[in-house]
Design a protein around this motif. Structure first.
Motif, PDB file in Angstrom:
ATOM      1  N   ALA A  15      33.221  28.102  67.638  1.00 47.60           N
ATOM      2  CA  ALA A  15      33.373  29.554  67.473  1.00 47.60           C
ATOM      3  C   ALA A  15      34.777  29.899  66.993  1.00 47.60           C
ATOM      4  N   LEU A  16      35.788  29.245  67.558  1.00 46.76           N
ATOM      5  CA  LEU A  16      37.165  29.512  67.148  1.00 46.76           C
ATOM      6  C   LEU A  16      37.397  29.097  65.701  1.00 46.76           C
ATOM      7  N   LEU A  17      36.828  27.948  65.327  1.00 44.18           N
ATOM      8  CA  LEU A  17      36.964  27.502  63.933  1.00 44.18           C
ATOM      9  C   LEU A  17      36.274  28.461  62.979  1.00 44.18           C
ATOM     10  N   ALA A  18      35.126  28.975  63.402  1.00 45.07           N
ATOM     11  CA  ALA A  18      34.403  29.933  62.557  1.00 45.07           C
ATOM     12  C   ALA A  18      35.211  31.212  62.367  1.00 45.07           C
ATOM     13  N   VAL A  19      35.827  31.690  63.463  1.00 45.85           N
ATOM     14  CA  VAL A  19      36.653  32.890  63.366  1.00 45.85           C
ATOM     15  C   VAL A  19      37.858  32.642  62.466  1.00 45.85           C
ATOM     16  N   ALA A  20      38.493  31.475  62.649  1.00 48.24           N
ATOM     17  CA  ALA A  20      39.654  31.147  61.824  1.00 48.24           C
ATOM     18  C   ALA A  20      39.278  31.070  60.354  1.00 48.24           C
ATOM     19  N   MET A  21      38.142  30.439  60.060  1.00 48.80           N
ATOM     20  CA  MET A  21      37.700  30.331  58.679  1.00 48.80           C
ATOM     21  C   MET A  21      37.373  31.709  58.105  1.00 48.80           C
ATOM     22  N   GLY A  22      36.754  32.551  58.938  1.00 50.90           N
ATOM     23  CA  GLY A  22      36.440  33.903  58.483  1.00 50.90           C
ATOM     24  C   GLY A  22      37.681  34.693  58.137  1.00 50.90           C
ATOM     25  N   LEU A  23      38.714  34.583  58.996  1.00 47.36           N
ATOM     26  CA  LEU A  23      39.965  35.281  58.721  1.00 47.36           C
ATOM     27  C   LEU A  23      40.639  34.731  57.473  1.00 47.36           C
ATOM     28  N   TYR A  24      40.557  33.415  57.297  1.00 46.73           N
ATOM     29  CA  TYR A  24      41.164  32.795  56.115  1.00 46.73           C
ATOM     30  C   TYR A  24      40.494  33.282  54.830  1.00 46.73           C
ATOM     31  N   LEU A  25      39.174  33.401  54.863  1.00 46.41           N
ATOM     32  CA  LEU A  25      38.438  33.803  53.668  1.00 46.41           C
ATOM     33  C   LEU A  25      38.462  35.304  53.429  1.00 46.41           C
ATOM     34  N   LEU A  26      38.772  36.072  54.476  1.00 50.07           N
ATOM     35  CA  LEU A  26      38.825  37.521  54.330  1.00 50.07           C
ATOM     36  C   LEU A  26      39.936  37.891  53.355  1.00 50.07           C
ATOM     37  N   PRO A  27      39.649  38.681  52.319  1.00 44.01           N
ATOM     38  CA  PRO A  27      40.700  39.031  51.357  1.00 44.01           C
ATOM     39  C   PRO A  27      41.771  39.896  51.999  1.00 44.01           C
ATOM     40  N   SER A  28      43.006  39.679  51.595  1.00 42.84           N
ATOM     41  CA  SER A  28      44.117  40.469  52.105  1.00 42.84           C
ATOM     42  C   SER A  28      44.319  41.692  51.214  1.00 42.84           C
ATOM     43  N   PRO A  29      44.685  42.837  51.789  1.00 42.50           N
ATOM     44  CA  PRO A  29      44.913  44.015  50.963  1.00 42.50           C
ATOM     45  C   PRO A  29      46.210  43.971  50.172  1.00 42.50           C
ATOM     46  N   ILE A  30      47.104  43.041  50.483  1.00 36.69           N
ATOM     47  CA  ILE A  30      48.394  42.998  49.793  1.00 36.69           C
ATOM     48  C   ILE A  30      48.540  41.716  48.988  1.00 36.69           C
ATOM     49  N   ASP A  31      49.431  41.753  48.019  1.00 36.50           N
ATOM     50  CA  ASP A  31      49.726  40.602  47.169  1.00 36.50           C
ATOM     51  C   ASP A  31      51.240  40.408  47.130  1.00 36.50           C
ATOM     52  N   PRO A  32      51.816  39.922  48.223  1.00 37.69           N
ATOM     53  CA  PRO A  32      53.276  39.858  48.317  1.00 37.69           C
ATOM     54  C   PRO A  32      53.866  38.689  47.541  1.00 37.69           C
ATOM     55  N   LYS A  33      55.143  38.834  47.214  1.00 43.99           N
ATOM     56  CA  LYS A  33      55.940  37.757  46.634  1.00 43.99           C
ATOM     57  C   LYS A  33      57.034  37.397  47.637  1.00 43.99           C
ATOM     58  N   PRO A  34      57.511  36.154  47.615  1.00 41.29           N
ATOM     59  CA  PRO A  34      58.592  35.804  48.545  1.00 41.29           C
ATOM     60  C   PRO A  34      59.856  36.575  48.218  1.00 41.29           C
ATOM     61  N   HIS A  35      60.550  36.997  49.247  1.00 47.43           N
ATOM     62  CA  HIS A  35      61.792  37.741  49.063  1.00 47.43           C
ATOM     63  C   HIS A  35      62.758  37.344  50.163  1.00 47.43           C
ATOM     64  N   VAL A  36      63.987  37.053  49.778  1.00 47.38           N
ATOM     65  CA  VAL A  36      65.015  36.688  50.739  1.00 47.38           C
ATOM     66  C   VAL A  36      66.105  37.756  50.700  1.00 47.38           C
ATOM     67  N   LEU A  37      66.357  38.391  51.837  1.00 47.15           N
ATOM     68  CA  LEU A  37      67.394  39.408  51.902  1.00 47.15           C
ATOM     69  C   LEU A  37      68.777  38.763  51.809  1.00 47.15           C
TER      70      LEU A  37
END
Length: 383
Positions: free
Chosen positions: A10-32
């Motif tokens: 069940a935990l693996l299924a949840v983790a896989m689901g979260l991994y496959l869920l598209p993210s609303p953002i498309d960030p780039k790396p940034h170092v302050l």
């Protein structure tokens, strides 16, 4: 054994689901540029902001920006899409609704595109209010009748790119040119937290000529451009890049006209509006301080890691980020050269926090916010 195996599956299924869920953002790396500066010298903590008091508690919700007329009236816009006039006797008068006046206005951010959300508010040379509504565009509003005229819709945009988040505003007293910022071409105001986490450079500084209706892009590829302020001689303007804690100077006249330079970087907090004070300095409202404690600030820690930010944006509701925001009010005072000459603090948030604007008029200082249900003011400016 079977129970443990089922739990693991069940935990693996949840983790896989979260991994496959598209993210609303498309960030780039940034170092302050580095860790936040220490609270010392002109940044040393004090309690100057605790000397004020609150007005209109429960009546004004998120008075974000201010302007005034020659009669002593002050004008502001609130989170419910309304414009208000504050009289010299602290009377409060409704002027107009920027969008539709619905019962849900001010109670749900999902209704902001319909209700409107006035951000930048300024008085032009003809006694008319110019309003940058985050969703509905640039408007001219008659402060006496509440009549509105659309000058530039978000859908029109500039250079073929629509506006998504109109924000800062300034008007030249010499030419009448309106300068304004579009904080993002992707995210609207109600998704400002995603804008800050994503840390994109999709903002622009623009100008609008009310005589011709022409729009000019002055700067692009900016990190959430927010407040702007003209210098006293209008040779340049200052611009806050909120999401990376930086202030720019953009030259309008002289040999450097059209050039941009960084005057303040790696700031102690995230700047919002910038205003000229009544004594020849710039005042910067800090919407969220950026303090180095036992661990670096949250946004500093996640900035270099796009994958982590994509995951956070998928699983953490937007309103949960509010628990990370300290109740600490901070105002920076800058000389005309951009150097910090002083600060005002409210370390415990007794009077206010999350300051969006610092507007001085007739001996009083008005402190704006994007969401708080009151208007904090200071009587005088003692050091």
């Amino acid at each position: 054994m079977f129970g443990r195996r089922s739990l693991l599956v069940a935990l693996l299924a949840v983790a896989m689901g979260l991994y496959l869920l598209p993210s609303p953002i498309d960030p780039k790396p940034h170092v302050l540029k580095g860790p936040p500066p220490a609270l010392e010298g002109p940044l040393a903590a004090n309690t100057r902001l605790q000397r004020g008091h609150r007005l209109f508690t429960g009546k004004l919700h998120g008075p974000e920006s201010f302007t005034a007329d020659d009669l002593g009236n002050v004008y502001t816009g609130t989170v419910d899409g309304k414009l208000w006039k504050i009289g010299p006797d602290d009377s409060l008068t409704f002027i107009t609704q920027m969008g539709q006046n619905l019962p849900e206005c001010g109670f749900s951010v999902d209704y902001e595109p319909v209700c409107g959300r006035p951000h930048g508010v300024r008085m032009d040379r003809h006694g008319q209010l110019i309003v940058a509504d985050s969703y509905l565009g640039l408007h001219r509003v008659d402060p006496k009748t509440g009549g509105k005229k659309l000058l530039l819709a978000n859908s029109e945009g500039a250079g073929g790119v629509p506006f998504a988040f109109l924000n800062g505003l300034e008007i030249s007293s010499q030419t009448g040119i309106i300068y304004f910022t579009d904080s993002s071409s992707r995210w609207g105001r109600r998704h400002v937290k995603l804008e800050v986490i994503e840390l994109n450079s999709l903002g622009r500084l623009l100008s609008y000529d009310p005589q011709t209706g022409s729009v000019t892009v002055l700067l692009d590829s900016l990190y959430m451009p927010n407040g702007i302020a003209l210098s006293p001689d209008e040779q340049f303007l200052l611009l806050a890049e909120t999401s990376i804690g930086r202030i720019l100077r953009y030259w309008l006249k002289g040999p450097k006209a059209g050039a941009m330079e960084v005057i303040l970087d790696n700031m102690i907090g995230y700047p919002d509006n910038i205003r000229l004070s009544d004594h020849g300095t710039f005042l910067v409202g800090i919407t969220t301080p950026r303090f180095q404690k036992l661990i670096p600030p949250f946004l500093d820690m996640i900035a270099p890691y796009p994958a982590l930010k994509r995951f956070i944006a998928k699983v953490v509701p937007l309103n949960w980020y509010n628990i990370l925001l300290p109740h600490y009010a901070l105002v920076l005072e800058l000389g005309l050269d951009g150097k910090i000459v002083g600060t005002l603090h409210d370390p415990e948030g007794h009077l206010t926090w999350a300051i969006s604007d610092v507007f001085q008029h007739q001996g009083r200082t008005y402190l704006g916010s994007t969401d708080l249900p009151f208007l904090p003011v200071l009587e005088g400016w003692e050091s």
